[in-house]
Design a protein around this motif. Structure first.
Motif, PDB file in Angstrom:
ATOM      1  N   LEU A 143       0.823  -1.201   0.000  1.00 47.08           N
ATOM      2  CA  LEU A 143       0.000   0.000   0.000  1.00 47.08           C
ATOM      3  C   LEU A 143       0.861   1.256   0.000  1.00 47.08           C
ATOM      4  CD1 LEU A 143      -2.695   1.412   0.179  1.00 47.08           C
ATOM      5  CD2 LEU A 143      -2.763   0.908   2.620  1.00 47.08           C
ATOM      6  N   LEU A 144       1.913   1.254   0.792  1.00 46.50           N
ATOM      7  CA  LEU A 144       2.839   2.391   0.821  1.00 46.50           C
ATOM      8  C   LEU A 144       3.500   2.604  -0.541  1.00 46.50           C
ATOM      9  CD1 LEU A 144       4.448   1.597   4.278  1.00 46.50           C
ATOM     10  CD2 LEU A 144       3.178   3.690   3.759  1.00 46.50           C
ATOM     11  N   GLU A 145       3.862   1.501  -1.207  1.00 45.75           N
ATOM     12  CA  GLU A 145       4.489   1.594  -2.536  1.00 45.75           C
ATOM     13  C   GLU A 145       3.535   2.228  -3.549  1.00 45.75           C
ATOM     14  OE1 GLU A 145       5.743  -2.330  -3.586  1.00 45.75           O
ATOM     15  OE2 GLU A 145       6.786  -2.601  -1.675  1.00 45.75           O
ATOM     16  N   HIS A 146       2.286   1.771  -3.551  1.00 47.46           N
ATOM     17  CA  HIS A 146       1.316   2.314  -4.500  1.00 47.46           C
ATOM     18  C   HIS A 146       1.064   3.797  -4.243  1.00 47.46           C
ATOM     19  CE1 HIS A 146      -0.388  -0.979  -7.008  1.00 47.46           C
ATOM     20  NE2 HIS A 146       0.243  -1.712  -6.123  1.00 47.46           N
ATOM     21  N   TYR A 147       0.948   4.169  -2.982  1.00 51.78           N
ATOM     22  CA  TYR A 147       0.702   5.571  -2.660  1.00 51.78           C
ATOM     23  C   TYR A 147       1.890   6.430  -3.085  1.00 51.78           C
ATOM     24  CZ  TYR A 147      -0.985   9.582   0.075  1.00 51.78           C
ATOM     25  OH  TYR A 147      -1.438  10.814   0.468  1.00 51.78           O
ATOM     26  N   ALA A 148       3.112   5.977  -2.809  1.00 56.43           N
ATOM     27  CA  ALA A 148       4.304   6.728  -3.228  1.00 56.43           C
ATOM     28  C   ALA A 148       4.342   6.888  -4.744  1.00 56.43           C
ATOM     29  CB  ALA A 148       5.561   6.013  -2.732  1.00 56.43           C
ATOM     30  N   SER A 149       3.983   5.826  -5.452  1.00 55.64           N
ATOM     31  CA  SER A 149       3.975   5.871  -6.917  1.00 55.64           C
ATOM     32  C   SER A 149       3.009   6.926  -7.437  1.00 55.64           C
ATOM     33  CB  SER A 149       3.605   4.487  -7.466  1.00 55.64           C
ATOM     34  OG  SER A 149       3.446   4.520  -8.866  1.00 55.64           O
ATOM     35  N   VAL A 150       1.819   6.980  -6.865  1.00 57.06           N
ATOM     36  CA  VAL A 150       0.823   7.966  -7.290  1.00 57.06           C
ATOM     37  C   VAL A 150       1.286   9.382  -6.947  1.00 57.06           C
ATOM     38  CG1 VAL A 150      -1.511   8.828  -6.831  1.00 57.06           C
ATOM     39  CG2 VAL A 150      -1.144   6.403  -7.261  1.00 57.06           C
ATOM     40  N   LEU A 151       1.892   9.552  -5.783  1.00 56.53           N
ATOM     41  CA  LEU A 151       2.380  10.883  -5.409  1.00 56.53           C
ATOM     42  C   LEU A 151       3.441  11.387  -6.384  1.00 56.53           C
ATOM     43  CD1 LEU A 151       2.591  10.483  -1.523  1.00 56.53           C
ATOM     44  CD2 LEU A 151       1.015  11.960  -2.784  1.00 56.53           C
ATOM     45  N   VAL A 152       4.315  10.507  -6.853  1.00 58.02           N
ATOM     46  CA  VAL A 152       5.307  10.922  -7.860  1.00 58.02           C
ATOM     47  C   VAL A 152       4.602  11.364  -9.133  1.00 58.02           C
ATOM     48  CG1 VAL A 152       7.196  10.160  -9.331  1.00 58.02           C
ATOM     49  CG2 VAL A 152       7.164   9.489  -6.948  1.00 58.02           C
ATOM     50  N   LYS A 153       3.609  10.596  -9.557  1.00 62.94           N
ATOM     51  CA  LYS A 153       2.876  10.963 -10.769  1.00 62.94           C
ATOM     52  C   LYS A 153       2.169  12.303 -10.624  1.00 62.94           C
ATOM     53  CE  LYS A 153       1.982   6.143 -12.030  1.00 62.94           C
ATOM     54  NZ  LYS A 153       0.940   5.103 -12.186  1.00 62.94           N
ATOM     55  N   LEU A 154       1.780  12.630  -9.392  1.00 64.52           N
ATOM     56  CA  LEU A 154       1.120  13.907  -9.130  1.00 64.52           C
ATOM     57  C   LEU A 154       2.103  15.059  -8.984  1.00 64.52           C
ATOM     58  CD1 LEU A 154      -1.652  12.772  -6.621  1.00 64.52           C
ATOM     59  CD2 LEU A 154      -2.026  13.798  -8.871  1.00 64.52           C
ATOM     60  N   GLY A 155       3.399  14.780  -9.155  1.00 63.88           N
ATOM     61  CA  GLY A 155       4.397  15.837  -9.036  1.00 63.88           C
ATOM     62  C   GLY A 155       4.707  16.201  -7.600  1.00 63.88           C
ATOM     63  N   LYS A 156       4.602  15.225  -6.688  1.00 64.20           N
ATOM     64  CA  LYS A 156       4.881  15.460  -5.265  1.00 64.20           C
ATOM     65  C   LYS A 156       5.986  14.508  -4.786  1.00 64.20           C
ATOM     66  CE  LYS A 156       0.078  16.830  -4.398  1.00 64.20           C
ATOM     67  NZ  LYS A 156      -1.159  16.554  -3.617  1.00 64.20           N
ATOM     68  N   PRO A 157       7.181  14.617  -5.368  1.00 60.12           N
ATOM     69  CA  PRO A 157       8.229  13.644  -5.032  1.00 60.12           C
ATOM     70  C   PRO A 157       8.704  13.717  -3.588  1.00 60.12           C
ATOM     71  CG  PRO A 157       9.126  15.418  -6.372  1.00 60.12           C
ATOM     72  CD  PRO A 157       7.639  15.587  -6.373  1.00 60.12           C
ATOM     73  N   ALA A 158       8.741  14.923  -2.995  1.00 60.74           N
ATOM     74  CA  ALA A 158       9.198  15.036  -1.609  1.00 60.74           C
ATOM     75  C   ALA A 158       8.277  14.259  -0.676  1.00 60.74           C
ATOM     76  CB  ALA A 158       9.268  16.502  -1.193  1.00 60.74           C
ATOM     77  N   GLU A 159       6.978  14.373  -0.916  1.00 59.36           N
ATOM     78  CA  GLU A 159       6.012  13.620  -0.117  1.00 59.36           C
ATOM     79  C   GLU A 159       6.123  12.132  -0.415  1.00 59.36           C
ATOM     80  OE1 GLU A 159       1.200  13.750   0.845  1.00 59.36           O
ATOM     81  OE2 GLU A 159       2.116  15.272  -0.454  1.00 59.36           O
ATOM     82  N   ALA A 160       6.366  11.791  -1.684  1.00 58.23           N
ATOM     83  CA  ALA A 160       6.500  10.380  -2.064  1.00 58.23           C
ATOM     84  C   ALA A 160       7.680   9.721  -1.356  1.00 58.23           C
ATOM     85  CB  ALA A 160       6.661  10.257  -3.578  1.00 58.23           C
TER      86      ALA A 160
END
Length: 473
Positions: free
Chosen positions: A163-180
């Motif tokens: 679940l953490l991996e999927h959420y991080a992946s989506v955050l990168v796609k949203l342009g939020k790498p620091a949060e990812a």
């Protein structure tokens, strides 16, 4: 303890069953190497009609290699053959059909059913149900909605690595790498033997300008499991690290400029940042949204091709960073200004659409913003379209990087003509709205119909008439 273990096992089953979500799907394999994941497909009069959610689309049968019916939907968001953020994929698992049937009804999330499941007080079941909703939205490229459901699921199961991996992946796609990065690091701690967790964390580091950390994470991922995509990413990062090892850095309001001192005199750097800041304001006004800080790297011509591996006809590249060759330049030139305008536009279109847009639209808008006009090749294009010998736009959805110079010239010319036609006939506001709709997850055909009131067929006809009227002989 046994009861606790039983509950954990049940959650793992539900979680693994839910994450790939949605029922069986049909996978259309195109001759250009791309795939379309659809809810259903059938052939009608030489065309393949397919449905995604409540929308129905069609493509010529001549473009299709094979159709795999009833396959698991393997790649969230892959229902549209358009460029997307090249994030390493989290692991895939199998469907939990009973839970999916409760959460997804009539092609949409049943919010009341989701609340009812949460009200039962079973954290594992609630997490799995929100995961179903998250994957349903991610598959349709509704990334903001997917992120919201992933975040809710984590509230119920905060340490589940997949679940953490999927959420991080989506955050990168949203342009939020620091949060990812925060969630990627949590994923690696929760499952230190998961190669996918380190692959996604590496990508988040890379997008957050932490090159050395990205390289270390990708090496760890490859030590756990070989993966050709991660090997590619690592090789690119190492080329970049080698080329920029001694680079200096200069910042402006919206840009971080990296350069080799001897190759980028003060006057050139000042001019580049000035042009970029001015065009940033223009694009924000034209397109209605803007990204945060943007990285720009200045290279010698040799270093540019070494790092990017770009085709010989490339004048620059934007792969999330603006990469500009500046050999021999001491100040701004008209050609360099056009290149900067062009590449910066890609940062805006990528940000607005989460890189979910066809290449013809991306390159067409970038050329329009240089600014460039189709008039320079208008008569030739008018003859091409009138004879029906143009490359159809639905075949110009994927990258032009594999084209030779002559093919690329035609592709770029058609892309500019298409965007110029849309702007002339429907206005800049509708062109900006088209990007917004793609960013919200709409397929290109649907987005076209809701902005210019017609799909590819109508647009091809409009382009033909536009070219004949303005450039026909």
């Amino acid at each position: 303890m046994l009861q606790f273990l039983g509950l954990r096992f049940k959650f793992i089953y539900l979680f693994l069953a839910a994450i790939c979500m949605a029922a069986q799907a049909d996978v259309i394999h195109l001759k250009n190497g791309k795939s379309i994941v659809a809810d259903s497909t059938h052939e009608v009069n030489g065309r393949v009609e397919y449905t995604v959610g409540e929308n129905t689309f069609a493509i010529p049968l001549s473009l299709v290699e094979t159709i795999d019916a009833g396959m698991p939907a393997s790649v969230p968001g892959a229902s549209q053959p358009a460029p997307s953020e090249d994030v390493p994929r989290p692991p895939e698992v199998q469907n939990g059909k009973d839970l999916i049937a409760q959460v997804i009804r009539d092609g949409q999330i049943d919010a009341a059913a989701l609340r009812s499941i949460e009200a039962q007080g079973n954290a594992d079941l609630s997490a799995a149900a929100n995961l179903v909703a998250a994957n349903f939205e991610e598959k349709r490229n509704h990334l903001n909605e997917a992120a919201r459901y992933f975040n809710t699921a984590l509230g119920f199961a905060p340490n589940y690595a997949v679940l953490l991996e999927h959420y991080a992946s989506v955050l990168v796609k949203l342009g939020k790498p620091a949060e990812a990065i925060l969630y990627g690091e949590r994923a690696t701690r929760a499952s230190p033997e998961a190669s996918e967790a380190f692959a996604i964390l590496g990508y988040a580091y890379y997008k957050n300008e932490q090159l050395r950390e990205a390289i270390a994470a990708w090496k760890k991922s490859l030590a756990l499991k070989k993966d050709s995509k991660v090997e590619e990413l690592l090789a690119r990062a190492e080329r970049e690290d080698k080329a920029e090892a001694d680079y200096r850095e200069q910042q402006s309001s919206h840009f971080v400029l990296r350069y080799e001192g001897s190759q980028a005199p003060d006057s050139l750097r000042t001019d580049i940042l000035s042009v970029l800041e001015e065009h940033y304001s223009t694009l924000q006004r034209d397109l209605g949204a803007a990204p945060g800080n943007i990285s720009v790297s200045l290279y010698t011509k040799q270093a540019f091709f070494d790092v990017t591996q770009a085709p010989a006809w490339s004048a620059a590249m934007n792969d999330g960073k603006l990469r500009i060759p500046v050999s021999g330049l001491t100040g701004m030139t008209p050609a360099l200004m056009r290149v900067l305008h062009h590449e910066l536009t890609h940062s805006f279109t990528g940000y607005i659409t989460h890189r979910h847009l066809p290449q013809w639209l991306d390159e067409g808008i970038a050329q329009m913003e240089e600014p460039r006009s189709a008039s320079m090749f208008g008569p030739r294009l008018a003859a091409l379209y009138t004879a029906g010998r143009q490359i159809p736009l639905d075949q110009l959805e994927s990258t032009f990087q594999s084209y030779g110079q002559d093919e690329a010239f035609v592709a770029y010319a058609e892309a500019l003509a298409a965007v110029e036609c849309i702007r002339t006939n429907h206005g800049m506001a509708n062109l900006a709205q088209l990007l917004q709709k793609l960013g919200s997850g709409e397929p290109i055909e649907s987005a076209l119909r809701s902005t210019i009131h017609g799909g590819y067929a109508q647009l091809e006809g409009e382009i033909t008439e536009y070219l004949k009227k303005n450039y026909g002989q």
